[in-house]
Design an enzyme around this catalytic site. Structure first.
Site, mmCIF file in Angstrom:
data_model
loop_
_atom_site.group_PDB
_atom_site.id
_atom_site.type_symbol
_atom_site.label_atom_id
_atom_site.label_comp_id
_atom_site.label_asym_id
_atom_site.label_seq_id
_atom_site.Cartn_x
_atom_site.Cartn_y
_atom_site.Cartn_z
ATOM 1 N N TRP A 97 0.833 -1.209 0.000
ATOM 2 C CA TRP A 97 0.000 0.000 0.000
ATOM 3 C C TRP A 97 0.864 1.254 0.000
ATOM 4 O O TRP A 97 1.801 1.374 0.789
ATOM 5 C CB TRP A 97 -0.922 0.028 1.224
ATOM 6 C CG TRP A 97 -1.906 -1.078 1.266
ATOM 7 C CD1 TRP A 97 -1.872 -2.169 2.078
ATOM 8 C CD2 TRP A 97 -3.086 -1.219 0.458
ATOM 9 N NE1 TRP A 97 -2.958 -2.979 1.835
ATOM 10 C CE2 TRP A 97 -3.713 -2.429 0.846
ATOM 11 C CE3 TRP A 97 -3.670 -0.449 -0.543
ATOM 12 C CZ2 TRP A 97 -4.900 -2.876 0.260
ATOM 13 C CZ3 TRP A 97 -4.844 -0.896 -1.132
ATOM 14 C CH2 TRP A 97 -5.449 -2.085 -0.737
ATOM 15 N N CYS A 98 0.499 2.205 -0.834
ATOM 16 C CA CYS A 98 1.232 3.467 -0.959
ATOM 17 C C CYS A 98 1.337 4.197 0.377
ATOM 18 O O CYS A 98 2.374 4.762 0.702
ATOM 19 C CB CYS A 98 0.523 4.357 -1.985
ATOM 20 S SG CYS A 98 1.069 6.070 -2.057
#
Lengths: 243, 126
Positions: free
Chosen positions: A132-133
């Site tokens: 996840w960013c």
């Protein structure tokens, strides 16, 4: 020269990605598109493997971005796509992020939220610790005291002309799949500040680029290209899941 | 000093042609401006490449950039070790960090020598 401002409201995920690519290839020197997501969706970074996301809740809409970085759960957020001739941003990638993020920090401050740009965080890694960013703030990211508030990624073209697409996601309310983010809702009512926030983002980015904003809508040619890209790429199973 | 035995593109790829085989890579200027490289995607052996079209992609700081071919032809060799050793692009961009070798059918007419490329970088590096 102006910074065209396209305030698009809530848009279907595949069309969001298709419009941004159409603007990247289009003739306008500088365009800022502001939008949200309906339905909420997960976007994968260009190089991410779809198989890593087989555990998402059934029915979660999934699209692949043209830009790099990690996946984002686009819930209630303000997303922006800045598409510009490359000469409008610093040549080096890190410098271009700094320019955009400093402008966003100024815009966010105008609605009463203080952020800081992480100067010495983790450098991006070939095998990041999270898919996840927003999970692991990195160098250049905008943070509040509760976590990462803004994530960005880019696509750069040198031909047929040098162009940059800069994607940014500003979290308004935490999305269920990424509860570790910061959010505007931590300190402000997102519904109350969103109009001012949009205006501030547009003004701050335009000022950083030395341009004036001009409200506009996508042209017929841009929409035609976007609809074609939506059908042939962003709604194509092989395109999204092929990596 | 950049080697003067090869041609350079405005998009920062280099190309050295010997006996009809082009070795292709990206320059030190490209690497320094990308910084923090994380992914490299190169074509497979046997792939056809075309002058001015993308032959691969590289990601740095969440920015994906296309790599543009200075030649047309068939890829006959790929530097398979490079994607797992991206630091070579910083330490030896004109040698160990070559990307592909192509059996050339046509070369770009837009290639610059090292002097012209140095000037291009100076102008672009604002």
């Amino acid at each position: 020269m102006h910074l065209r401002l396209l305030d698009c409201g809530l848009v279907e995920p595949a069309l969001n990605m298709a419009l941004d690519e159409a603007l990247l290839h289009g003739p306008a020197p500088a365009t800022l598109r502001l939008y949200g997501w309906s339905p909420h969706a997960v976007s994968l970074g260009w190089f991410q493997r779809a198989a890593e996301f087989a555990d998402l809740p059934a029915g979660t809409p999934l699209v692949r971005r043209l830009t790099g970085g990690g996946a984002i759960h686009h819930g209630c957020e303000l997303t922006f796509a800045l598409t510009v001739d490359a000469g409008l941003l610093p040549t080096d990638v890190a410098g271009s992020y700094a320019l955009v993020h400093d402008a966003l920090a100024a815009a966010i401050a105008r609605v009463g939220i203080t952020t800081r740009r992480l100067e010495h965080g983790h450098a991006p890694a070939a095998r990041p610790g999270s898919r996840w960013c927003f999970a692991v703030p990195g160098r250049g990211d905008l943070l509040t005291t509760t976590g990462k508030l803004l994530g960005s990624a880019q696509r750069r073209l040198a031909r047929p002309r040098a162009r940059i697409l800069h994607h940014g996601s500003l979290v308004l309310r935490r999305a269920p799949l990424t509860p570790f983010t910061a959010a505007v809702a931590d300190t402000k009512d997102p519904d109350a500040v969103l109009p001012a926030l949009k205006s501030a983002v547009a003004q701050a980015l335009a000022a950083a680029l030395g341009l004036a904003t001009e409200r506009d809508t996508a042209t017929a040619a841009e929409m035609t290209m976007a609809m074609q890209l939506r059908a042939e790429r962003y709604r194509d199973h092989a395109f999204t899941f092929g990596r | 000093m950049r080697p003067n035995d090869r041609k350079y593109l405005k998009s920062h790829e280099w190309c050295k042609v010997e006996k009809g085989i082009a070795t292709v890579g990206i320059t030190d200027f490209a690497v320094s401006h990308l910084s923090d490289l994380v992914f490299l995607d190169l074509p497979g052996k046997g792939t056809s490449v075309t002058i001015g079209e993308s032959f691969g992609e590289i990601e740095s700081v969440k920015a994906v950039s296309d790599l543009y071919s200075p030649v047309s032809g068939e890829v006959i060799e790929v530097n398979k070790e490079l994607p797992d050793n991206l630091d070579w692009l910083a330490t030896d961009p004109f040698g160990k960090a070559w990307m592909i070798k192509v059996k050339v059918t046509a070369e770009t007419k837009d290639g610059m020598d090292s002097t012209a490329y140095d000037a291009h970088c100076a102008a672009e590096g604002h």
